[in-house]
Write an enzyme that holds these catalytic residues in place. Structure first.
Site, short mmCIF file in Angstrom:
data_model
loop_
_atom_site.label_atom_id
_atom_site.label_comp_id
_atom_site.label_asym_id
_atom_site.label_seq_id
_atom_site.Cartn_x
_atom_site.Cartn_y
_atom_site.Cartn_z
N TYR A 1 -1.43 0.16 9.90
CA TYR A 1 -1.50 -0.33 9.02
C TYR A 1 -0.44 -0.05 8.15
O TYR A 1 -0.05 -1.18 7.06
CB TYR A 1 -2.67 -0.68 8.35
CG TYR A 1 -3.03 -0.48 7.05
CD1 TYR A 1 -3.11 -1.79 6.93
CD2 TYR A 1 -2.11 0.39 6.05
CE1 TYR A 1 -3.45 -2.14 4.95
CE2 TYR A 1 -2.98 -0.52 4.78
CZ TYR A 1 -3.38 -1.74 4.60
OH TYR A 1 -3.79 -1.75 3.14
N SER B 1 0.79 -0.76 0.06
CA SER B 1 -0.11 0.34 0.23
C SER B 1 0.41 0.87 -0.34
O SER B 1 2.01 0.98 0.65
CB SER B 1 -0.63 0.19 0.93
OG SER B 1 -1.44 1.17 1.01
#
Length: 243
Positions: free
Chosen positions: A152, A139
């Site tokens: 995250y 990501s």
């Protein structure tokens, strides 16, 4: 001219294939001729993915990759792999001052530890073919700070660093390892901590005026899995709509 992006004759394992980006990649792989092995925790949703695949010979193997026994059973059941897409993952928004061990484990076990251990076991059991392609779905959060998203972001940064090292280790066997780093993509994961209305407004800030779709990411995954990218390893490709 032969299609350089074909996956005909290849077997590809996709984790997190029950929904979102994983489902999109599985559908695309089948459409390009691959035999696809689908894994995730939810068998019902895996069967839904299976029903959307073109061609024959696809396999569903439900598994929680954070569970050692289930991970081992998955490795035992898979055949030799020409491609592997590690897509399974979770998100948990917690302010830095509130992070506890349980919060860390809830993100790092599925996002970092499980894919690393699955990868190690697949290699130990010689389930990865020579000249195979391994793709990790990371990501842009790894480099883009957002309040409350530390766990995250850190998990995806760890995955990228791991993949770059693995690429060097596997290069003598011509096994390629690359990462895809999407910006926001319309999946259930995108709705963690935000409403659909908030996201619809936010996507207009992107130069291309929209978030990505699983199909957008799947097209890039096809390139990385195919022989068209045979001189590409250790790379981290961002796909962001210009954001």
């Amino acid at each position: 001219m032969q299609n350089p992006f074909t996956l005909a004759g290849k077997t590809v394992l996709v984790t997190g294939a029950s929904s979102g980006i994983g489902r999109g990649i599985a559908i695309a792989c089948a459409g390009m001729g691959a035999r696809v092995i689908l894994t995730a925790r939810n068998q019902v949703r895996l069967q839904e993915t299976l029903s959307l695949l073109e061609g024959d010979g696809h396999v569903v193997i439900p598994a929680d990759l954070t569970d050692e026994a289930q991970r081992h059973a998955l490795v035992e059941q898979v055949s030799s792999l020409d491609g592997l897409v590690q897509c399974a993952g979770v998100m948990n928004r917690v302010p830095g001052k509130s992070i506890g061990k349980e919060d860390i484990d809830s993100v790092f076990l599925p996002n970092v530890e499980a894919p690393m251990l699955l990868q190690a076991e697949l290699l130990q059991e010689r389930k990865i073919c020579k000249e195979a392609s391994i793709v990790y779905i990371a990501s842009i959060a790894a480099r883009s700070a957002v309040a409350g998203n530390a766990l995250y972001s850190a998990s995806k940064a760890a995955l990228i660093s791991y993949a770059k090292c693995l690429a060097l280790e596997l290069a003598p066997r011509k096994i390629r390892v690359n990462c895809i780093c999407p910006a926001m993509v319309w999946t259930d994961l995108a709705l963690v901590g935000a409403t659909k209305e908030e996201l619809e407004a936010d996507q207009l800030k992107y130069p291309l005026k929209r978030y990505g779709t699983p199909e957008d990411i799947a097209n890039l995954a096809i390139y990385l899995l195919s022989d068209a990218s045979c001189w590409m390893t250790g790379s981290c490709v961002e796909i962001t709509g210009g954001g």
